[in-house]
Design an enzyme around this catalytic site. Structure first.
Site, short mmCIF file in Angstrom:
data_model
loop_
_atom_site.label_atom_id
_atom_site.label_comp_id
_atom_site.label_asym_id
_atom_site.label_seq_id
_atom_site.Cartn_x
_atom_site.Cartn_y
_atom_site.Cartn_z
N ARG A 55 0.63 -1.03 -0.13
CA ARG A 55 0.00 0.01 -0.09
C ARG A 55 0.91 1.22 0.01
O ARG A 55 0.03 2.25 -0.35
CB ARG A 55 -0.77 -0.02 1.06
CG ARG A 55 -2.25 -0.46 0.81
CD ARG A 55 -3.58 -0.39 1.89
NE ARG A 55 -3.36 -1.19 3.30
CZ ARG A 55 -2.89 -0.78 4.21
NH1 ARG A 55 -2.71 0.55 4.34
NH2 ARG A 55 -2.81 -1.64 5.25
N TYR A 107 -17.19 15.68 -16.47
CA TYR A 107 -17.12 13.89 -16.24
C TYR A 107 -17.86 13.32 -15.24
O TYR A 107 -17.82 13.87 -14.04
CB TYR A 107 -15.52 13.43 -16.14
CG TYR A 107 -15.62 12.16 -16.03
CD1 TYR A 107 -15.63 11.15 -17.19
CD2 TYR A 107 -15.43 11.38 -14.75
CE1 TYR A 107 -15.55 9.81 -17.28
CE2 TYR A 107 -15.41 9.98 -14.67
CZ TYR A 107 -15.50 9.23 -15.92
OH TYR A 107 -15.56 7.95 -15.72
N ASP A 180 -8.03 18.81 -14.49
CA ASP A 180 -8.55 17.49 -15.36
C ASP A 180 -8.22 17.64 -16.75
O ASP A 180 -9.27 17.92 -17.32
CB ASP A 180 -9.66 16.88 -14.72
CG ASP A 180 -10.26 15.66 -15.45
OD1 ASP A 180 -9.42 15.07 -16.29
OD2 ASP A 180 -11.13 14.74 -15.14
N LYS A 205 -6.89 6.39 -19.52
CA LYS A 205 -7.12 6.79 -21.16
C LYS A 205 -5.85 7.13 -21.61
O LYS A 205 -5.02 5.84 -22.02
CB LYS A 205 -7.86 8.14 -20.73
CG LYS A 205 -8.84 8.11 -19.78
CD LYS A 205 -10.15 7.18 -20.05
CE LYS A 205 -11.21 6.91 -18.98
NZ LYS A 205 -11.58 8.20 -18.40
#
Ligand SMILES: *Cc1c(COP(=O)(O)O)cnc(C)c1O
Length: 386
Positions: A55, A107, A180, A205
């Protein structure tokens, strides 16, 4: 004296070579995948830095972060298991009651997340119309926000927001700006250089580019206690990117420049072809000189404009759905930024209540032959119109 020249290679070279990776023990030019969830202590019972437990991060994640930090001109970058978990960490690090200004249409996943936090009274939310700097300034002046959220170009209408202007407005009001820029990856748009405090990308993406992982990345120009908070949130929530997915991302990024260049070229050809087409009411693409965001996009995307566009077809909502159904080269799938072209009836995906034109089709243009893509849309439009 070193016998190596001091010449610094370009970012294109460094990304293609994954920062000239050579494994020191073996000379391998590709990193190995280290799947370990835990790391043994040494003989003195000390932690062998830098890794301790999955983690906290792992070799591949840290390597991918270093590549993205170079692309973004960032002091530090942090990879998450998805774009959404990166955005959630940003929202989580805000103090309770913090005010956030965000686009009314963006989005849908991020908007949904912001609205959920607002409904639970964790944050307060105000809106502006995407791309409208005057409205952004008004909204910021009236609510004194902690954070201003910009998405540019903006889903699913691809409005362009001037990042430098938004940063000035945010900073004058004592707020931070997050940008973003998922639709225009950092080889086109470097949001931190334009004044943003956080740059965010869904690495699912363009950065990865092959539709085979989910990942999100935050980058910052300056670190500080807020950044330590975000690192801690990632660790405590366990949302670090998996080593295998980070390895996939490193491989994907090697071809970032090549892929994106082709996506942009194809998108421009398709936008020009369908602009003014008899079955198409509008082409929403900042690359078209008539697009309201064209001039800002030219500055902000290195004159490349990206591979994302939407078309509003003539006819009915069913006509639009039929176009998506009848495509044979485009895949009728959600997401974006992959090597394969996707088409999507956005209203079906974002759901009732989300403001999107009922005849809007979102296109993610890939690296295929542009003529094949144009022919495919032509035949699907002709069949759908009947
Ligand atoms: C996909 C996307 C996200 C969310 O990222 P995931 O990797 O799907 O979690 C956020 N913003 C934009 C603009 C996106 O396209």
């Amino acid at each position: 004296m070193s016998d190596k020249s001091n010449r610094k290679t370009s970012i294109t070279t460094r990304v293609a070579q994954a920062l000239h990776f050579i494994e020191s023990e073996t000379g391998a030019v590709v990193p190995a995948i280290q799947p370990a969830a835990t790391y043994a202590r040494d003989d003195a019972y000390q932690i062998r830095k830098p890794y301790f437990y999955r983690r906290d991060g792992n070799q591949a994640t840290v390597h991918a972060e270093a590549i993205i930090a170079e692309l973004e001109n960032a002091t530090d970058s942090l990879l998450f298991a998805s774009g959404m978990s990166a955005c959630t960490a940003v929202i989580e690090h805000l103090p309770t009651g913090a005010h956030v200004v965000a686009p009314r249409v963006m989005y849908h996943g991020v908007l949904h997340q912001l609205q959920t936090y607002a409904a639970n009274k964790r944050i307060t939310l105000s809106y502006y119309t995407a791309g409208n700097i005057a409205e952004l300034a008004e909204s910021v002046a009236s609510c004194k926000p902690t954070l201003v959220w910009v998405e540019t170009p903006n889903n699913p209408n691809w409005e362009v927001t001037d990042i430098a202007a938004a940063a000035k407005i945010a900073h004058d009001a004592g707020a931070k700006l997050i940008a973003d820029c998922t639709a225009t990856p950092p080889n086109m748009t470097r949001a931190l250089d334009l004044g943003a405090d956080f740059s965010f990308h869904s690495a699912t993406k363009y950065l990865n580019g092959h539709s085979d992982i989910t990942a999100g990345v935050l980058s910052v120009r300056e670190t500080g206690p807020f950044w330590d908070d975000i690192i801690l949130i990632r660790k405590l929530q366990g949302t670090v990117l998996h080593s295998y997915d980070a390895w996939m991302l490193i491989r994907g990024m090697r071809t970032l420049f090549l892929r994106v260049e082709k996506c942009c070229k194809n998108a421009m050809a398709i936008a020009k072809h369908f602009d003014g087409h008899q079955h198409v009411e509008a082409v929403l693409y900042p690359g078209l000189p008539t697009d309201p965001g064209h001039e800002v996009a030219k500055r902000q995307t290195d004159g490349q404009y990206g591979g994302m566009m939407s078309i509003i077809v003539r006819g009915t909502e069913q006509t639009a759905i039929d176009v998506a159904r009848f495509c044979e080269v485009f895949y009728p799938a959600t997401s974006l930024g992959g090597v394969e072209s996707l088409i999507e009836h956005r209203k079906t995906v974002s759901g009732e209540g989300f403001p999107v034109h009922p005849r809007l089709l979102r296109l993610s243009i890939g690296i295929e032959d542009a003529d094949d893509l144009i022919y495919d849309l032509e035949q699907a439009l002709a069949r759908a119109v009947g």
